[in-house]
Write a protein that holds these residues in place. Sequence first.
Motif, PDB file in Angstrom:
ATOM      1  N   LEU A 147     -16.067  -2.026  -9.369  1.00  0.00           N
ATOM      2  CA  LEU A 147     -15.045  -1.544  -8.292  1.00  0.00           C
ATOM      3  C   LEU A 147     -15.067  -2.243  -7.111  1.00  0.00           C
ATOM      4  O   LEU A 147     -14.530  -1.751  -5.586  1.00  0.00           O
ATOM      5  CB  LEU A 147     -15.668  -0.454  -7.507  1.00  0.00           C
ATOM      6  N   PRO A 149     -13.447  -5.368  -4.375  1.00  0.00           N
ATOM      7  CA  PRO A 149     -12.838  -5.986  -4.370  1.00  0.00           C
ATOM      8  C   PRO A 149     -11.566  -6.725  -4.528  1.00  0.00           C
ATOM      9  O   PRO A 149     -10.578  -7.192  -4.869  1.00  0.00           O
ATOM     10  CB  PRO A 149     -13.230  -6.031  -2.839  1.00  0.00           C
ATOM     11  N   ALA A 154      -9.506  -2.880  -8.268  1.00  0.00           N
ATOM     12  CA  ALA A 154      -8.749  -3.071  -7.170  1.00  0.00           C
ATOM     13  C   ALA A 154      -7.178  -4.005  -7.151  1.00  0.00           C
ATOM     14  O   ALA A 154      -7.097  -3.538  -6.242  1.00  0.00           O
ATOM     15  CB  ALA A 154     -10.296  -3.521  -5.789  1.00  0.00           C
ATOM     16  N   ARG A 155      -7.621  -4.479  -8.273  1.00  0.00           N
ATOM     17  CA  ARG A 155      -6.691  -5.481  -7.342  1.00  0.00           C
ATOM     18  C   ARG A 155      -5.224  -5.086  -8.369  1.00  0.00           C
ATOM     19  O   ARG A 155      -3.871  -5.213  -6.815  1.00  0.00           O
ATOM     20  CB  ARG A 155      -6.950  -6.827  -7.815  1.00  0.00           C
ATOM     21  N   ASN A 158      -4.826  -2.083  -5.518  1.00  0.00           N
ATOM     22  CA  ASN A 158      -3.912  -2.210  -4.301  1.00  0.00           C
ATOM     23  C   ASN A 158      -3.131  -2.823  -4.683  1.00  0.00           C
ATOM     24  O   ASN A 158      -1.658  -2.242  -3.276  1.00  0.00           O
ATOM     25  CB  ASN A 158      -5.068  -3.106  -4.173  1.00  0.00           C
ATOM     26  N   SER A 170     -10.303   0.731  -0.103  1.00  0.00           N
ATOM     27  CA  SER A 170     -11.014  -0.672  -0.818  1.00  0.00           C
ATOM     28  C   SER A 170     -11.427   1.282  -1.471  1.00  0.00           C
ATOM     29  O   SER A 170     -12.243   2.419  -1.311  1.00  0.00           O
ATOM     30  CB  SER A 170     -12.431  -0.536   0.051  1.00  0.00           C
ATOM     31  N   LEU A 171     -12.534   0.193  -2.976  1.00  0.00           N
ATOM     32  CA  LEU A 171     -13.035   1.551  -4.410  1.00  0.00           C
ATOM     33  C   LEU A 171     -14.733   1.363  -3.936  1.00  0.00           C
ATOM     34  O   LEU A 171     -15.362   2.489  -3.552  1.00  0.00           O
ATOM     35  CB  LEU A 171     -13.038   1.368  -5.838  1.00  0.00           C
TER      36      LEU A 171
END
Lengths: 307, 259
Positions: A147, A149, A154-155, A158, A170-171
């Motif tokens: 999880l 960043p 996450a990428r 996002n 933010s995960l």
Amino acid sequence: MSATDRDHRATGRSTDQATRWAVLSPPTLFLLAFFLAPALIMVLASFQYPGEFGGLAPLTDQGDGKEYGLTLENLAFFFSDWLFAEIFARSFSVAAASTLICLILAYPVAWLIAQSPKRHRDLLVLLVILPFASNFLIRVYAWMIILGPQAALARTINGLLATLGLEPVSLLFSPIAVLVGMVYVHLPFMILPLYTNLEKHDPVLLDAAQDLGANAWQRFWRVTWPLSLPGVFSGAALVFIPVLGMFAIPDLLGGTRDMLIGNLIKDQFLGVRDWPFGAALSIMLTLAVLSLAGLAAWLSKPRRRAT
Amino acid sequence: MRRLPTWLMLAAAASYAFLYLPLIIVVVYSFNDSRLNAEWVGFTLDWYRALLADEEMLIAARNSLLIALVSSCVATLLGTLAGLGMHRWRPAWLPLLVITPVAMPEILLGVSLLVFFIQLMHLTLGFLSVVLAHITFSIGFVAIVVRARLAGMDESIFEAALDLGATPWQSFRLVTFPLILPAVVAGFLMAFTLSLDDFVITFFTAGVGVSTLPLQIYSMIKIAVTPEVNAVSTLLMLLTLLLVILASRLDKGFMKGSA
């Protein structure tokens, strides 16, 4: 009965008494000292004043004008601020959500194992136990990586949000991360009791239901599910109770606003050092756990339904 | 056998993947030539080298093994006695005393022992307090395994030994004990693994006096995610894997014996 026979029995009885004492007393004394005594001290501590530099204030007057004896202040403090009730409520909802998600993920697995040929079952069960045998912190850490960043997940998310013109999220350090961690760590606790229950079902019942015209869904909902309830309740207790007291997962995966009862208790003992309040919180958690365990035991007792 | 619907098989496969994928990622990244656990760069053993040079980590590992060894030996002795006692005399209070510490959220045992050690025993937290705490939660596991083994045994062989003139002690030493030995060893391995793995109770009872592997890992990941943690995790997983497989081997013998 001859006299020697009676003598023999009498000595037999007294040796039996001696053996009983020799076998039972070491574990009993150990647990009385290191489980029951600490538990009773916690009850007492929850009615004491905090000590000046942490710890507990004395029970008797030391003549130094400081607080001593017993008080209900710790309980009063709990009810004086909504924040505490909120943390308890949040803990119960996280525990309930984790239990429900575990149930949904565990049922297909437990069913698959129960329906597999006998020779495969031991292996499939071992495959459930193995990841659970790895250290609990390692399993949480794995999710810090997934999880994180910089990680692909996450990428991707996002990136997707950016093309839609939305702010990145933010995960990690979120309520979702806490929930994922809770589910991941406790899933085997749900699978195993469910499997133990499902394995015992008589397949003849499903055949009978089919002959009577029940479709697949009806066969599950009217036959398998009600019969599996004892397994569901024991699994639910095994997930719900540890989640309720968990502090490490919110600590590592949650944000500052994801504090649960466990974090609150930990802070009283290691952070702000208000032991009596920590003890009072622990007693409340204990009472909650005991009533839940009682409820689960009562619900999972197989009983005949009145028709 | 009824055929399982495809979607159910897929759902079960997804759950298994959910169980394994995160751990596989930890292992794979322990060989990754990058500080960030983000994407594969290249193969390296640097993180394992860093681990072997990490003094604190080595001390923590030694402490963990020592604590696990001492606490599991004592817990095996006490747990075996408890299992034998529960089977032989069935006192109603003993299962309650043995199993409750295991069934409660760990934090409760942790904080109550913290208060007990400091307030009542005036003990400086360290090696001894951690060992005592680990024994407390391990007894139950050993007792349950031993009792299960005894419950699956044929009582008549014990009586046969007595009929053949053995004293109760002889019949225990020559008949009962060899039969429960696999369960005792499995219980020992279980207690050892539990102690090695325990974080929560150790966290409260270790104070600043002693550090263990889980405590060390916790303080590292609390600050930052580094592949050195992946390396130590991988080694620790390997160790527990061996212990679990060993214990399940013994358990299989135990299942055959009781059949």
